[in-house]
Design a protein around this motif. Structure first.
Motif, short mmCIF file in Angstrom:
data_model
loop_
_atom_site.label_atom_id
_atom_site.label_comp_id
_atom_site.label_asym_id
_atom_site.label_seq_id
_atom_site.Cartn_x
_atom_site.Cartn_y
_atom_site.Cartn_z
N MET A 1 0.70 -1.24 -0.04
CA MET A 1 -0.15 -0.08 0.01
C MET A 1 0.86 1.16 0.07
O MET A 1 0.47 2.21 -0.60
CB MET A 1 -0.89 -0.03 1.27
CG MET A 1 -1.81 1.21 1.47
SD MET A 1 -2.25 1.43 3.15
CE MET A 1 -0.87 1.83 3.95
N TRP B 1 -7.23 -3.24 -6.36
CA TRP B 1 -7.32 -2.52 -4.99
C TRP B 1 -8.25 -3.32 -4.19
O TRP B 1 -7.88 -3.60 -3.00
CB TRP B 1 -7.99 -0.99 -5.16
CG TRP B 1 -6.74 -0.21 -5.46
CD1 TRP B 1 -6.38 0.51 -6.54
CD2 TRP B 1 -5.87 0.19 -4.46
NE1 TRP B 1 -5.38 1.16 -6.80
CE2 TRP B 1 -4.96 1.15 -5.46
CE3 TRP B 1 -5.49 0.19 -3.14
CZ2 TRP B 1 -3.78 1.92 -4.88
CZ3 TRP B 1 -4.40 0.93 -2.81
CH2 TRP B 1 -3.40 1.75 -3.53
N VAL C 1 -12.42 1.87 -2.46
CA VAL C 1 -11.83 1.66 -3.62
C VAL C 1 -12.45 2.64 -4.46
O VAL C 1 -11.84 3.28 -5.24
CB VAL C 1 -12.09 0.08 -4.20
CG1 VAL C 1 -11.99 0.24 -5.91
CG2 VAL C 1 -11.41 -1.00 -3.63
N ILE D 1 -10.38 5.78 -3.55
CA ILE D 1 -8.95 5.76 -4.04
C ILE D 1 -9.13 6.02 -5.46
O ILE D 1 -8.14 6.86 -6.10
CB ILE D 1 -8.46 4.19 -3.77
CG1 ILE D 1 -8.32 3.95 -2.13
CG2 ILE D 1 -7.02 4.12 -4.61
CD1 ILE D 1 -7.85 2.38 -2.00
#
Length: 198
Positions: A85, A130, A152, A155
């Motif tokens: 990550m 992800w 997700v 992100i």
């Protein structure tokens, strides 16, 4: 089989076209622009590619194949989720700092001007990747048990939104850091007083 010279010429066209698309978007670039930038004749260019759409789709495919965030390979090697990550978010942060290299505007224009599911295909790849990383981190006890679908979305769309908007308005590194820190805060259980666990 493609000759080495022809392959090098194709790569040159792709590299120069990437710069043109990143700077000007998809809609403004014509085959003549690419001829001018590569110093090629129209016949020479058309012997390699039939349209700007074809060139752009090759660029997208190459970016997908070159993906520097290959979570699956790292997870197979049992690399810690936090390490994967941190590396991925550092790469995203660096990309957000360089709007001049972003294809976000070109991708937006491309998706609205052609009938293609290619963008949806690439988006699904990002979602799956992800989601897999988050579930991997949760299973290993490294990440909080978050709603993977929700995070997700944050992100992917915060990243793409910043890539797009940074072409329009100036953004400071604090903006990019706040996004990656928010993602880390959602995922990492163990915090330290001066920031986020590395």
């Amino acid at each position: 089989m493609m000759t080495e010279k022809k392959e090098k010429t194709r790569e040159l066209i792709i590299d120069i076209s990437y710069t043109l698309f990143a700077k000007n978007g998809f809609n403004k670039i014509t085959m003549k622009d690419i001829c001018d930038a590569t110093n090629m004749s129209r016949g020479g260019l058309y012997s390699h590619f039939s349209s700007t759409r074809e060139i752009f789709e090759v660029i997208l495919e190459k970016l997908n194949q070159k993906d520097e965030m290959n979570f699956y390979e790292e997870m197979k090697k049992s690399i810690p989720a936090i390490e994967i990550m941190n590396r991925a978010l550092a790469l995203m942060e660096n990309e957000m700092k360089h709007p001049e290299d972003s294809l976000s505007l070109a991708m937006y224009e491309y998706s609205g001007s052609v009938d293609s599911n290619l963008m949806q295909h690439f988006n699904k790849i990002g979602e799956k990747k992800w989601t897999a990383l988050i579930k991997y981190g949760v299973e290993r006890g490294e990440f909080c048990n978050v709603n993977a679908d929700e995070l997700v979305n944050v992100i992917l769309y915060a990243y793409q939104g910043v890539r797009m908007w940074s072409r329009i308005i100036p953004m400071t590194p604090d903006v990019f850091k706040s996004i990656t820190n928010h993602i880390k805060n959602q995922l990492i259980k163990e915090k330290i007083s001066n920031g986020i666990k590395n």
